[in-house]
Design a protein around this motif. Structure first.
Motif, PDB file in Angstrom:
ATOM      1  N   GLN A 190     -10.900   7.434  36.516  1.00 17.21           N
ATOM      2  CA  GLN A 190      -9.833   8.594  36.309  1.00 17.21           C
ATOM      3  C   GLN A 190      -9.804   9.496  37.725  1.00 17.21           C
ATOM      4  OE1 GLN A 190     -11.927  10.490  32.830  1.00 17.21           O
ATOM      5  NE2 GLN A 190     -10.635   9.090  31.540  1.00 17.21           N
ATOM      6  N   VAL A 191     -10.844   9.489  38.530  1.00 12.95           N
ATOM      7  CA  VAL A 191     -10.853  10.260  39.677  1.00 12.95           C
ATOM      8  C   VAL A 191      -9.727   9.563  40.747  1.00 12.95           C
ATOM      9  CG1 VAL A 191     -12.051  10.590  41.675  1.00 12.95           C
ATOM     10  CG2 VAL A 191     -13.359  11.005  39.602  1.00 12.95           C
ATOM     11  N   LEU A 192      -9.817   8.258  40.530  1.00 12.26           N
ATOM     12  CA  LEU A 192      -8.668   7.338  41.471  1.00 12.26           C
ATOM     13  C   LEU A 192      -7.297   7.497  40.842  1.00 12.26           C
ATOM     14  CD1 LEU A 192     -10.585   4.080  42.337  1.00 12.26           C
ATOM     15  CD2 LEU A 192      -9.885   5.993  43.818  1.00 12.26           C
ATOM     16  N   GLY A 193      -7.042   8.290  39.780  1.00 14.22           N
ATOM     17  CA  GLY A 193      -5.908   8.114  39.140  1.00 14.22           C
ATOM     18  C   GLY A 193      -5.376   6.891  38.554  1.00 14.22           C
ATOM     19  N   LEU A 194      -6.359   5.875  38.351  1.00 12.36           N
ATOM     20  CA  LEU A 194      -5.838   4.593  37.685  1.00 12.36           C
ATOM     21  C   LEU A 194      -5.241   4.698  36.415  1.00 12.36           C
ATOM     22  CD1 LEU A 194      -9.048   2.359  38.294  1.00 12.36           C
ATOM     23  CD2 LEU A 194      -7.013   2.478  39.561  1.00 12.36           C
ATOM     24  N   GLY A 195      -4.339   4.150  35.908  1.00 14.20           N
ATOM     25  CA  GLY A 195      -3.678   4.223  34.543  1.00 14.20           C
ATOM     26  C   GLY A 195      -4.477   3.832  33.522  1.00 14.20           C
ATOM     27  N   ASP A 196      -4.093   4.339  32.273  1.00  8.17           N
ATOM     28  CA  ASP A 196      -4.622   4.138  31.035  1.00  8.17           C
ATOM     29  C   ASP A 196      -5.015   2.710  30.594  1.00  8.17           C
ATOM     30  OD1 ASP A 196      -4.671   6.842  30.710  1.00  8.17           O
ATOM     31  OD2 ASP A 196      -3.083   6.806  29.094  1.00  8.17           O
ATOM     32  N   GLU A 197      -4.315   1.892  31.019  1.00 14.48           N
ATOM     33  CA  GLU A 197      -4.433   0.403  30.641  1.00 14.48           C
ATOM     34  C   GLU A 197      -5.509  -0.286  31.394  1.00 14.48           C
ATOM     35  OE1 GLU A 197      -1.966  -3.794  30.935  1.00 14.48           O
ATOM     36  OE2 GLU A 197      -0.878  -2.080  30.705  1.00 14.48           O
ATOM     37  N   VAL A 198      -5.395   0.197  33.007  1.00 14.92           N
ATOM     38  CA  VAL A 198      -6.501  -0.118  33.816  1.00 14.92           C
ATOM     39  C   VAL A 198      -7.731   0.408  33.504  1.00 14.92           C
ATOM     40  CG1 VAL A 198      -7.006  -0.390  36.331  1.00 14.92           C
ATOM     41  CG2 VAL A 198      -4.578  -0.608  35.679  1.00 14.92           C
ATOM     42  N   THR A 199      -7.902   1.541  33.212  1.00 17.00           N
ATOM     43  CA  THR A 199      -9.100   2.298  32.826  1.00 17.00           C
ATOM     44  C   THR A 199      -9.536   1.602  31.831  1.00 17.00           C
ATOM     45  OG1 THR A 199      -8.348   4.282  33.807  1.00 17.00           O
ATOM     46  CG2 THR A 199     -10.171   4.464  32.434  1.00 17.00           C
ATOM     47  N   GLU A 200      -8.796   1.414  30.593  1.00 18.83           N
ATOM     48  CA  GLU A 200      -9.542   0.825  29.341  1.00 18.83           C
ATOM     49  C   GLU A 200      -9.785  -0.605  29.856  1.00 18.83           C
ATOM     50  OE1 GLU A 200      -7.790  -0.933  25.278  1.00 18.83           O
ATOM     51  OE2 GLU A 200      -6.101  -0.168  26.677  1.00 18.83           O
ATOM     52  N   ARG A 201      -9.193  -1.360  30.675  1.00 17.15           N
ATOM     53  CA  ARG A 201      -9.773  -2.742  31.076  1.00 17.15           C
ATOM     54  C   ARG A 201     -11.293  -2.424  31.867  1.00 17.15           C
ATOM     55  NH1 ARG A 201      -8.561  -6.280  35.663  1.00 17.15           N
ATOM     56  NH2 ARG A 201      -7.174  -4.668  36.439  1.00 17.15           N
ATOM     57  N   LEU A 202     -11.132  -1.573  32.627  1.00 15.48           N
ATOM     58  CA  LEU A 202     -12.424  -1.316  33.448  1.00 15.48           C
ATOM     59  C   LEU A 202     -13.389  -1.114  32.677  1.00 15.48           C
ATOM     60  CD1 LEU A 202     -13.918  -0.758  35.890  1.00 15.48           C
ATOM     61  CD2 LEU A 202     -12.795   1.647  36.224  1.00 15.48           C
ATOM     62  N   ARG A 203     -13.318  -0.085  31.487  1.00 19.04           N
ATOM     63  CA  ARG A 203     -14.447   0.349  30.558  1.00 19.04           C
ATOM     64  C   ARG A 203     -14.909  -0.970  29.864  1.00 19.04           C
ATOM     65  NH1 ARG A 203     -16.829   3.476  27.185  1.00 19.04           N
ATOM     66  NH2 ARG A 203     -17.073   3.273  25.060  1.00 19.04           N
ATOM     67  N   GLY A 204     -14.079  -1.657  29.248  1.00 16.88           N
ATOM     68  CA  GLY A 204     -14.429  -2.931  28.654  1.00 16.88           C
ATOM     69  C   GLY A 204     -15.127  -3.926  29.407  1.00 16.88           C
ATOM     70  N   ALA A 205     -14.701  -4.058  30.697  1.00 13.49           N
ATOM     71  CA  ALA A 205     -15.392  -5.008  31.545  1.00 13.49           C
ATOM     72  C   ALA A 205     -16.823  -4.218  31.669  1.00 13.49           C
ATOM     73  CB  ALA A 205     -14.712  -5.181  32.866  1.00 13.49           C
ATOM     74  N   ALA A 206     -16.932  -3.254  32.004  1.00 10.17           N
ATOM     75  CA  ALA A 206     -18.369  -2.528  32.182  1.00 10.17           C
ATOM     76  C   ALA A 206     -19.259  -2.744  31.154  1.00 10.17           C
ATOM     77  CB  ALA A 206     -18.348  -0.988  32.682  1.00 10.17           C
ATOM     78  N   LEU A 207     -18.615  -2.801  29.921  1.00 10.82           N
ATOM     79  CA  LEU A 207     -19.524  -2.735  28.690  1.00 10.82           C
ATOM     80  C   LEU A 207     -20.103  -4.351  28.473  1.00 10.82           C
ATOM     81  CD1 LEU A 207     -17.507  -0.763  26.023  1.00 10.82           C
ATOM     82  CD2 LEU A 207     -19.685  -0.216  26.922  1.00 10.82           C
ATOM     83  N   VAL A 208     -19.349  -5.287  29.036  1.00  9.01           N
ATOM     84  CA  VAL A 208     -19.911  -6.645  28.525  1.00  9.01           C
ATOM     85  C   VAL A 208     -20.295  -7.359  30.101  1.00  9.01           C
ATOM     86  CG1 VAL A 208     -18.513  -6.865  26.681  1.00  9.01           C
ATOM     87  CG2 VAL A 208     -17.455  -7.649  28.720  1.00  9.01           C
ATOM     88  N   HIS A 209     -20.236  -6.755  31.249  1.00  7.95           N
ATOM     89  CA  HIS A 209     -20.206  -7.410  32.382  1.00  7.95           C
ATOM     90  C   HIS A 209     -21.748  -8.292  32.631  1.00  7.95           C
ATOM     91  CE1 HIS A 209     -22.727  -3.753  33.361  1.00  7.95           C
ATOM     92  NE2 HIS A 209     -23.148  -4.302  34.183  1.00  7.95           N
ATOM     93  N   ASP A 210     -22.600  -7.859  31.818  1.00 11.16           N
ATOM     94  CA  ASP A 210     -23.886  -8.498  31.933  1.00 11.16           C
ATOM     95  C   ASP A 210     -24.192  -9.589  30.637  1.00 11.16           C
ATOM     96  OD1 ASP A 210     -25.177  -7.722  34.338  1.00 11.16           O
ATOM     97  OD2 ASP A 210     -25.936  -5.962  33.481  1.00 11.16           O
ATOM     98  N   PHE A 211     -23.179 -10.036  30.240  1.00 10.02           N
ATOM     99  CA  PHE A 211     -23.437 -10.989  29.200  1.00 10.02           C
ATOM    100  C   PHE A 211     -24.277 -11.768  29.539  1.00 10.02           C
ATOM    101  CE2 PHE A 211     -20.282 -10.626  25.470  1.00 10.02           C
ATOM    102  CZ  PHE A 211     -21.171 -10.938  24.654  1.00 10.02           C
ATOM    103  N   GLY A 212     -24.233 -12.410  30.741  1.00 14.04           N
ATOM    104  CA  GLY A 212     -24.960 -13.589  31.101  1.00 14.04           C
ATOM    105  C   GLY A 212     -26.367 -13.382  31.304  1.00 14.04           C
ATOM    106  N   THR A 213     -26.750 -12.215  31.280  1.00 14.69           N
ATOM    107  CA  THR A 213     -28.417 -11.903  31.478  1.00 14.69           C
ATOM    108  C   THR A 213     -29.079 -12.470  30.495  1.00 14.69           C
ATOM    109  OG1 THR A 213     -28.242  -9.711  30.599  1.00 14.69           O
ATOM    110  CG2 THR A 213     -28.126  -9.856  32.941  1.00 14.69           C
ATOM    111  N   THR A 214     -28.395 -12.954  29.085  1.00 12.55           N
ATOM    112  CA  THR A 214     -29.180 -13.331  28.302  1.00 12.55           C
ATOM    113  C   THR A 214     -29.531 -14.767  28.657  1.00 12.55           C
ATOM    114  OG1 THR A 214     -26.964 -14.136  27.269  1.00 12.55           O
ATOM    115  CG2 THR A 214     -27.900 -12.234  26.318  1.00 12.55           C
ATOM    116  N   ALA A 215     -29.368 -15.272  29.679  1.00  9.00           N
ATOM    117  CA  ALA A 215     -29.673 -16.683  30.066  1.00  9.00           C
ATOM    118  C   ALA A 215     -31.071 -16.641  30.941  1.00  9.00           C
ATOM    119  CB  ALA A 215     -28.617 -17.507  30.727  1.00  9.00           C
TER     120      ALA A 215
END
Length: 518
Positions: A292-317
């Motif tokens: 939001q500081v960068l002024g990214l649009g809603d769609e990009v920000t939504e994608r960023l939030r989703g990616a941040a939530l699941v980025h460490d999925f692989g640590t289960t290994a």
């Protein structure tokens, strides 16, 4: 990102993560689900049982991250010991204990072996009861958030029980174990034995364990049809076949429901290590603010939030013996850590909705100068969301206590981020946006209000819960807070009563859900 995700796609992705936690190839649990579904066809079970069995097969070990810390504390490599015991007859305690004893003492000094043997002889049963209760309790808390019916939750409470009553944690046996779980007990074990040895050996195991470990009616059907099912499995694409079997009506996760599912995935991931508690939620919050500081649009920000939530999925290994190691990692250990973004990518790419998160999620450790991982490519600076997550991951990581170091102060973390920016490792605009979002250097910087004490906890109880969630022992909590171990234990028992849990893992998940650890 795609704005709709089928529930089956999400749950199947969680099943892939469970494969990682047990050191099995991706889609092993999906294969078990297919075997269980084909059993239901052959046995002519009721539709309700069929549907419950489908979900239980995919969610059986959803609580596995919750007690990885405890398993690793005793056995070292939590993933290796789980893989070692996966094909053993869990209804035969002597067989399991013999192998566990061998694994736990291998490569140890004579004194260490004697201490481990003594502990296992004196406390193995109590440890197993608590360990398996942790898995079941965490599983129930997570599955409840997905709004499944009572049948799924009820069955998962019997994940580690066995037909002969020699399972854990309550030693329940016979038909008191719900039929869907009795089916999954057989399908899951048979999948592993057939894959690691042969279909014929799996059929032999089903016959030998009939009436002891397994419901004889279930085992007999498997003995009759199993070889044909394994032939069918060999020519089947598990992901596609499992999705095709999703019970009707198929639930779609979109909008707030999709976000809640991704938050659940974040909590499942972060339970893996006491040092990860709340990490993904915090990354999502900070990255969203930076976007939001960068002024990214809603769609990009939504994608960023989703990616941040699941980025460490692989640590289960990644074993907790590495994640929680108090010293520097060896080259081999770090090689294993470097695999986790790759595994995140592999798991997310199966679903169109989740694959849309991959360009950001799988690149969270890449650097602009090519010094990151896992691909060691120069980060694509044209993707501002990926650059923001990379900088966010560093800042959040630095300001979190780790096994090998205390947390950086916010000021020291900001200094380190600026140094990396100057050296060309992270993108300047993204770095500055993260720092602004974190409260550094700008009057409009966002500040986060400290959460209220939920659950009726006192301030001191919150302090104790935060330390317990981090995996500290009662003695360590007492030392940190300068109180007696008796007082610390008194607080822990009061906390458990107030928040309605009975294990450290469940308390840690409750603390994450209420954002008390971050």
């Amino acid at each position: 990102m795609e704005n709709q995700l089928r529930l089956a796609e999400f749950v199947a992705t969680l099943a892939l993560a469970q494969d990682n936690a047990f050191g099995q190839p991706l889609e092993s649990q999906l294969r078990s689900c297919l075997l269980a579904s084909w059993f239901c066809d052959a046995a002519g079970v009721e539709q309700e049982v069929r549907e419950t069995t489908y979900w239980v097969a995919l969610l059986r070990y959803i609580g596995c991250t919750g007690h990885a810390h405890e398993v690793a504390t005793l056995f070292g490599d939590d993933i290796a010991i789980r893989a070692q015991t996966l094909v053993h007859d869990a209804g035969n305690p002597a067989e399991v204990m013999g192998d566990v004893m061998k694994y736990a003492t291998e490569g140890r000094s004579e004194q260490e072996r004697d201490e481990i043997v003594k502990f296992l002889q004196e406390a193995a049963h109590e440890w197993a009861v608590n360990n398996f209760r942790s898995g079941c309790e965490v599983a129930d808390m997570l599955v409840q958030r997905l709004d499944f019916g009572p049948g799924v939750r009820e069955a998962l409470a019997f994940t580690f029980e066995r037909w002969n009553g020699k399972g854990f944690p309550t030693h329940t046996g016979g038909e008191a174990i719900p039929l869907p779980m009795r089916i999954v007990h057989v399908s899951h074990d048979m999948e592993a034995i057939a894959r690691l040895f042969s279909p014929e050996r799996a059929i032999e195991a089903a016959a030998a364990r009939s009436g002891s470990t397994y419901d004889p009616a279930v085992a007999d059907v498997f003995v009759e049809h199993g070889l044909g099912w394994f032939d069918r499995l060999a020519g089947t694409e598990p992901w596609d076949a499992v999705l095709a079997l999703e019970p009707e009506p198929r639930r779609l996760l979109e909008g707030e429901a999709l976000d809640r599912a991704l938050v659940l995935a974040a909590d499942f991931i972060d339970l893996k290590s006491p040092y990860m508690g709340g990490h993904s939620r915090r990354c999502a919050r900070l990255a969203t603010d930076a976007g939001q500081v960068l002024g990214l649009g809603d769609e990009v920000t939504e994608r960023l939030r989703g990616a941040a939530l699941v980025h460490d999925f692989g640590t289960t290994a990644v074993s907790n013996s590495i994640l929680d190691k108090p010293g520097a990692l060896t080259r081999t250990e770090f090689d294993r850590v470097e695999l986790h973004p790759m595994l995140t990518e592999q798991m997310l790419r199966r679903s169109p909705a989740l694959a849309a998160l991959n360009p950001v999620a799988a690149a969270h450790h890449e650097k602009c100068d090519g010094s990151g991982y896992h691909k060691r490519l120069r980060a694509d600076t044209s993707d501002p969301a990926a650059c923001v997550l990379a900088a966010t991951e560093i800042y959040v990581g630095l300001t979190t206590e780790r096994a090998d170091r205390p947390a950086f102060t916010d000021a020291d973390a900001a200094t380190e981020l600026r140094r990396l920016e100057t050296e060309g490792a992270i993108e300047p605009r993204a770095t500055r946006a993260v720092l602004v979002a974190a409260g550094h250097g700008e009057p409009e910087a966002r500040t986060r209000k400290r959460p209220e004490n939920p659950g009726g906890l006192s301030r001191r109880e919150v302090d104790v819960l935060q330390l317990a969630a981090r995996g500290l022992t009662t003695r360590q909590i007492a030392d940190r807070l300068v109180i007696s171990p008796k007082t610390a234990d008194h607080h822990i028992q009061h906390i458990y009563t107030k928040i309605s849990v009975s294990t450290r893992a469940a308390a840690a998940l409750w603390a994450i859900q209420h954002e008390l650890v971050q």
